[in-house]
Structure formats: C-alpha cells, structure tokens
Design a protein around this motif. Sequence first.
Motif, PDB file in Angstrom:
ATOM      1  N   VAL A  10       0.873  -1.178   0.000  1.00  0.00           N
ATOM      2  CA  VAL A  10       0.000   0.000   0.000  1.00  0.00           C
ATOM      3  C   VAL A  10       0.904   1.219   0.000  1.00  0.00           C
ATOM      4  O   VAL A  10       1.663   1.444   0.945  1.00  0.00           O
ATOM      5  N   SER A  11       0.840   2.001  -1.076  1.00  0.00           N
ATOM      6  CA  SER A  11       1.730   3.147  -1.262  1.00  0.00           C
ATOM      7  C   SER A  11       0.936   4.440  -1.132  1.00  0.00           C
ATOM      8  O   SER A  11      -0.241   4.507  -1.485  1.00  0.00           O
ATOM      9  N   GLY A  12       1.603   5.480  -0.604  1.00  0.00           N
ATOM     10  CA  GLY A  12       0.922   6.768  -0.480  1.00  0.00           C
ATOM     11  C   GLY A  12       1.743   7.757   0.309  1.00  0.00           C
ATOM     12  O   GLY A  12       2.774   7.414   0.896  1.00  0.00           O
TER      13      GLY A  12
ATOM     14  N   THR B 230      -2.388   3.290   6.610  1.00  0.00           N
ATOM     15  CA  THR B 230      -2.551   2.370   7.737  1.00  0.00           C
ATOM     16  C   THR B 230      -3.990   1.895   7.859  1.00  0.00           C
ATOM     17  O   THR B 230      -4.252   0.729   8.160  1.00  0.00           O
ATOM     18  N   THR B 231      -4.936   2.801   7.613  1.00  0.00           N
ATOM     19  CA  THR B 231      -6.350   2.407   7.665  1.00  0.00           C
ATOM     20  C   THR B 231      -6.653   1.356   6.598  1.00  0.00           C
ATOM     21  O   THR B 231      -7.320   0.348   6.872  1.00  0.00           O
ATOM     22  N   THR B 232      -6.152   1.577   5.379  1.00  0.00           N
ATOM     23  CA  THR B 232      -6.358   0.596   4.310  1.00  0.00           C
ATOM     24  C   THR B 232      -5.677  -0.721   4.648  1.00  0.00           C
ATOM     25  O   THR B 232      -6.236  -1.803   4.399  1.00  0.00           O
ATOM     26  N   LEU B 233      -4.479  -0.659   5.221  1.00  0.00           N
ATOM     27  CA  LEU B 233      -3.768  -1.881   5.615  1.00  0.00           C
ATOM     28  C   LEU B 233      -4.575  -2.657   6.648  1.00  0.00           C
ATOM     29  O   LEU B 233      -4.667  -3.890   6.592  1.00  0.00           O
ATOM     30  N   ASN B 234      -5.179  -1.947   7.582  1.00  0.00           N
ATOM     31  CA  ASN B 234      -5.986  -2.603   8.605  1.00  0.00           C
ATOM     32  C   ASN B 234      -7.195  -3.294   7.986  1.00  0.00           C
ATOM     33  O   ASN B 234      -7.562  -4.411   8.370  1.00  0.00           O
ATOM     34  N   VAL B 235      -7.827  -2.623   7.008  1.00  0.00           N
ATOM     35  CA  VAL B 235      -9.001  -3.212   6.338  1.00  0.00           C
ATOM     36  C   VAL B 235      -8.589  -4.429   5.523  1.00  0.00           C
ATOM     37  O   VAL B 235      -9.274  -5.471   5.545  1.00  0.00           O
ATOM     38  N   LEU B 236      -7.471  -4.331   4.806  1.00  0.00           N
ATOM     39  CA  LEU B 236      -7.007  -5.475   4.023  1.00  0.00           C
ATOM     40  C   LEU B 236      -6.677  -6.659   4.928  1.00  0.00           C
ATOM     41  O   LEU B 236      -6.983  -7.813   4.597  1.00  0.00           O
ATOM     42  N   SER B 237      -6.062  -6.385   6.069  1.00  0.00           N
ATOM     43  CA  SER B 237      -5.695  -7.464   6.991  1.00  0.00           C
ATOM     44  C   SER B 237      -6.922  -8.177   7.539  1.00  0.00           C
ATOM     45  O   SER B 237      -6.847  -9.352   7.911  1.00  0.00           O
TER      46      SER B 237
ATOM     47  N   HIS C 280       6.040   4.861   1.776  1.00  0.00           N
ATOM     48  CA  HIS C 280       5.757   6.209   1.306  1.00  0.00           C
ATOM     49  C   HIS C 280       6.207   6.369  -0.152  1.00  0.00           C
ATOM     50  O   HIS C 280       7.380   6.145  -0.458  1.00  0.00           O
ATOM     51  N   ALA C 281       5.291   6.732  -1.008  1.00  0.00           N
ATOM     52  CA  ALA C 281       5.619   7.019  -2.408  1.00  0.00           C
ATOM     53  C   ALA C 281       4.419   7.715  -3.039  1.00  0.00           C
ATOM     54  O   ALA C 281       3.277   7.563  -2.596  1.00  0.00           O
ATOM     55  N   ASN C 282       4.681   8.476  -4.104  1.00  0.00           N
ATOM     56  CA  ASN C 282       3.627   9.265  -4.744  1.00  0.00           C
ATOM     57  C   ASN C 282       2.887   8.514  -5.839  1.00  0.00           C
ATOM     58  O   ASN C 282       1.741   8.864  -6.156  1.00  0.00           O
ATOM     59  N   THR C 283       3.530   7.526  -6.452  1.00  0.00           N
ATOM     60  CA  THR C 283       2.909   6.742  -7.523  1.00  0.00           C
ATOM     61  C   THR C 283       3.388   5.297  -7.392  1.00  0.00           C
ATOM     62  O   THR C 283       4.395   5.024  -6.720  1.00  0.00           O
ATOM     63  N   PRO C 284       2.708   4.348  -8.031  1.00  0.00           N
ATOM     64  CA  PRO C 284       3.185   2.964  -8.000  1.00  0.00           C
ATOM     65  C   PRO C 284       4.595   2.815  -8.555  1.00  0.00           C
ATOM     66  O   PRO C 284       5.408   2.048  -8.032  1.00  0.00           O
ATOM     67  N   ARG C 285       4.926   3.558  -9.615  1.00  0.00           N
ATOM     68  CA  ARG C 285       6.276   3.479 -10.179  1.00  0.00           C
ATOM     69  C   ARG C 285       7.301   4.026  -9.186  1.00  0.00           C
ATOM     70  O   ARG C 285       8.385   3.474  -9.036  1.00  0.00           O
ATOM     71  N   ASP C 286       6.959   5.110  -8.479  1.00  0.00           N
ATOM     72  CA  ASP C 286       7.845   5.643  -7.446  1.00  0.00           C
ATOM     73  C   ASP C 286       8.022   4.645  -6.308  1.00  0.00           C
ATOM     74  O   ASP C 286       9.091   4.565  -5.691  1.00  0.00           O
ATOM     75  N   ALA C 287       6.969   3.887  -6.016  1.00  0.00           N
ATOM     76  CA  ALA C 287       7.059   2.890  -4.947  1.00  0.00           C
ATOM     77  C   ALA C 287       8.102   1.832  -5.279  1.00  0.00           C
ATOM     78  O   ALA C 287       8.872   1.400  -4.411  1.00  0.00           O
TER      79      ALA C 287
ATOM     80  N   ILE D 275       0.253  -3.293  -6.202  1.00  0.00           N
ATOM     81  CA  ILE D 275       0.475  -2.028  -5.494  1.00  0.00           C
ATOM     82  C   ILE D 275      -0.840  -1.257  -5.478  1.00  0.00           C
ATOM     83  O   ILE D 275      -1.465  -1.044  -6.517  1.00  0.00           O
ATOM     84  N   ILE D 276      -1.244  -0.850  -4.283  1.00  0.00           N
ATOM     85  CA  ILE D 276      -2.449  -0.038  -4.110  1.00  0.00           C
ATOM     86  C   ILE D 276      -1.991   1.379  -3.774  1.00  0.00           C
ATOM     87  O   ILE D 276      -1.344   1.597  -2.745  1.00  0.00           O
ATOM     88  N   GLN D 277      -2.297   2.323  -4.645  1.00  0.00           N
ATOM     89  CA  GLN D 277      -1.870   3.706  -4.430  1.00  0.00           C
ATOM     90  C   GLN D 277      -2.971   4.491  -3.732  1.00  0.00           C
ATOM     91  O   GLN D 277      -4.100   4.572  -4.212  1.00  0.00           O
TER      92      GLN D 277
END
Length: 490
Positions: free
Chosen positions: A266-268, A275-282, A369-376, A407-409
């Motif tokens: 999860v990138s952003g 973290t909220t998205t990570l918690n939901v995915l988990s 931490h990253a601004n785009t999937p490619r940056d990740a 990768i989820i941006q």
Amino acid sequence: MSLTDRLAAARGRSTETIDAPAPGGAGVAGGAGGAAAAGSAGGASNVPVPTTSETRRKAAAPPKGDPFQDLKRIVHQRLVETLGPKMYDAHMTQSELEQQVRLALQTAIADADIPMSSADRTRVSQEIADDILGYGPIEPLLRDPSLSEVMVNSYKDIFVERSGKLVKVDTAFTDEAHLRRTIDKIVSKIGRRVDETSPMCDARLPDGSRVNAIIPPLALDGSKLTIRKFSEDPYTVDDLINFGTLTPASARLLEGCVRGRLNILVSGGTGSGKTTTLNVLSAFIPEDERIVTIEDAAELRLGQDHVLRLESRPANIEGKGAVTIRDLVKNSLRMRPDRVVVGEIRDAAALDMLQAMNTGHDGSISTLHANTPRDALARLETMVLMAGMDLPVRAIREQVASAVDLIIQQTRLKDGTRRITAITEIVGMEGDIITTQDVFLFDYAAGLDENGKFKGGLLSMGLRPRFLERLTDHGVHVDPAIFATGGTLR
C-alpha cells in the motif's frame, strides 16, 4: 489554612508586588519624580514609567485568560497531594480512580467557596479531571470523533484536522511545562522517554492513535506534539466504501487478492490513509491463519484470534538495546507465520521483507511512502540498497518483480478526501525494467462538484490481470465483469 484563605493570600501577594517600592527607594508611587529617578539611574532613557493610577488600572483590568486559572491551579495541587499515592495504585481500576478523583474534585471546589455559575463549575471540574485522568486541554479533542488529527505547534497554538481541513482551536496549555508534562505522561505509558538526550519519540495512545513528540533543542519554538487519531471502532471495508475511498467491486477484488495470498504494498503520502487501508485489508485474512504484525508503534487492530503483535524498540539512554523493524522481520520468520504484516517499510528491512515474500511467506502486506506505484518500486529498490549488500540493480529488480504482486496507491486529494487512485499489477521484467499494468485508475477528468469535491471514481482500464489464474488456484473466484472497459466500479 483553608482553600479560600490560600486564594485570598495569593491575590494579596500579587497586589503587594504591584505596589512594592523599586530598589533604591524610588518606587512607582513617586510619579514623575520616580520616572526621573529611574531615567537618571539607568542613564538616558526614553522609556516611560507608568504612574500609580495607570498601574492600578492595569491591575484592576480583568485577565484575558481563564478567570478561574488560580482556582484550577490550587485545586489541582490539592488533588495531587491527597490522591497522589492512589493514582499509582496497581489494584485500583481506571473507573475506581475516576470516581475517587471526581469525588475529591467536587469537595475541593465546594471548599473554595468561589461564586461560580453551574456551567463554570462543570467546565472547571471537567478541565481539572482531564488534566489528572487524561491529557489536559487536548483530552476533549481526543474524544471528538469528528477529528482525525491533533497538532500542538506550541503550548498556546493547537490545530486539528476536521473533514480533511486544518482548523485552529481556542484551547491551549497553561505553559511549556504543562505541555511537557502531558508529553511525558503519554510516552511513559509505553516505556519510552523524551528528554534532551532523546528529544524525539514515536508512541501510541491506548486506543492505537499514533503519537509523535519532539522537544527543544530540536524544536526551536517549544515542544511539538502530533497525534494521528484512530476510531475507537476500527474502520471496516463498508466504512471505506461509504467514504468513497473504495467502491464495492474494487473491495471485492482486493478481498480476493488477500484471500488468494498475493503480496501487496500500500503506497501513499503522509496522512493519505495507508494504515487504515492496511488494517481493512488485513481483516480479509482467514481466521485459520497465523498472522505476525510488525510495527514501530502498534496501530493495527486485527479481529482474528491468531495474531502475534511485535513492536520495535528504540535505544536506551546508553545507546544500546535498540530492536529495529529489520530485527523483528528476521525473527518473525522463525515464528512459523502464515502471513507477515509490516506497518511500514522505511529502511533496510525491505530486503528481508522481499526475501520473506520470495521464500514461501506469500500473502504478506505492507505500506511505504511514495507518490505513484512506479515511485514505490524505485523507493523499494533504494531501501534494499540501504541494507549494504553489494547486489546488482538487475538482481534487486528481479527480486522485487518476483515478490510483489500488487500495489495499491492511496492519495489524499486537495478536497481533503482520501481515495485509492490506482490498483496496479506487477507483471514481470522486460530487460532491466520492471513492467506494470494499471488495472484501475482514478478518474480525475470527472472534475469537481459545486462544493469543490472530486466527482470521479475508479475506472477499469479494460485489462484482466494475470494474477486471476493464481487466485483460481487458491480457490478464489473474481467476477471478470468488473474489468469491463471504462465502467466505474459499482
């Protein structure tokens, strides 16, 4: 001496200070003569000295701050003196302590015999109780469910984030020492410290809210405290759908990816909701799997029964005893995990995480931490190099392409909302380049509504991801209809 007498004595001392003669016998009461004496004593001076009448008018003027500040200070001191030992009694529950404090507080305010309205009495009682039982003036802000962040820039400047916008609030700490006591109370509960030798600290509140504190000499204008709040009830996938972060179909896709044991990043940016998205995915991980979570400050709250929570530890005052995320990732592989969930990859731990993903621990999830999937992908490559291993770039990229599936941006848009703006599949390698394909992208072209909110949603790119076959092998079926070209996910 009664509480009333102590208050009267305190007021008397402040009056005596105003009327006291200046050193050398030249008092303020000397009027113009006093001013001349002051000027001659200090050399030529153009600074006017106030007369007695001016000084008395200033003394008689009502204070700009809280009129009950003296009362709160004395009552607070009395409560600490009478309840001090009980406040640290290990056999007393929190509810019993609160009952004792509020009972003693009512008695102390009644003994003060100060004329107060019912509203003022309730407010003063609550503020003193918050200071003793909670975190002082920010306690009401922490209780407010509409706020997502509390930012203390100094003891008198406090901002909050409400609906994605920053707003300054009227509340304030009494002084810098009051703010420092509150910071110490927060960090000491999890065995951490903030002082001149260790002026930065990451901590957490009992509800999982993330805390960062930094004090002088690193903070030039006074101590800073930043609290990222989390809901008392962890957000579910339905909450994210209602917020517009996800759509029902994209939620079904991500659920299938988690159950199908894909490795997900999860990138952003900061505050984008990773973290909220990570918690939901988990929460999609099946109940019969053994999960190990690794974090700097424990924030994840998983509902499964078989969850092992690990937290890193900073060095002690001697610079020893630090346990890093990388150490915990290595140790977790000896704990027979079915899933490894890392709160955030930010350093050489990336190498160990990739090796775990490539050696049978599939289904791992993490953020960065990253601004785009490619940056990740580029940042992941950089963090692997931080491990100090002399690996060729192509070897690192091959390992990344083999380990990471999706990768989820996540992005915090300028209207304050937090949206998933891309779901990107890692396809493989072409030469020395990692190839990707966007499965869904956010439709910025839809523009803004009359309230300045983005109207767009996730749009399918019309490509069926290659990982669908892997999901089928794990018994997970995803409806191919959700990948129809150009349709907003519903």
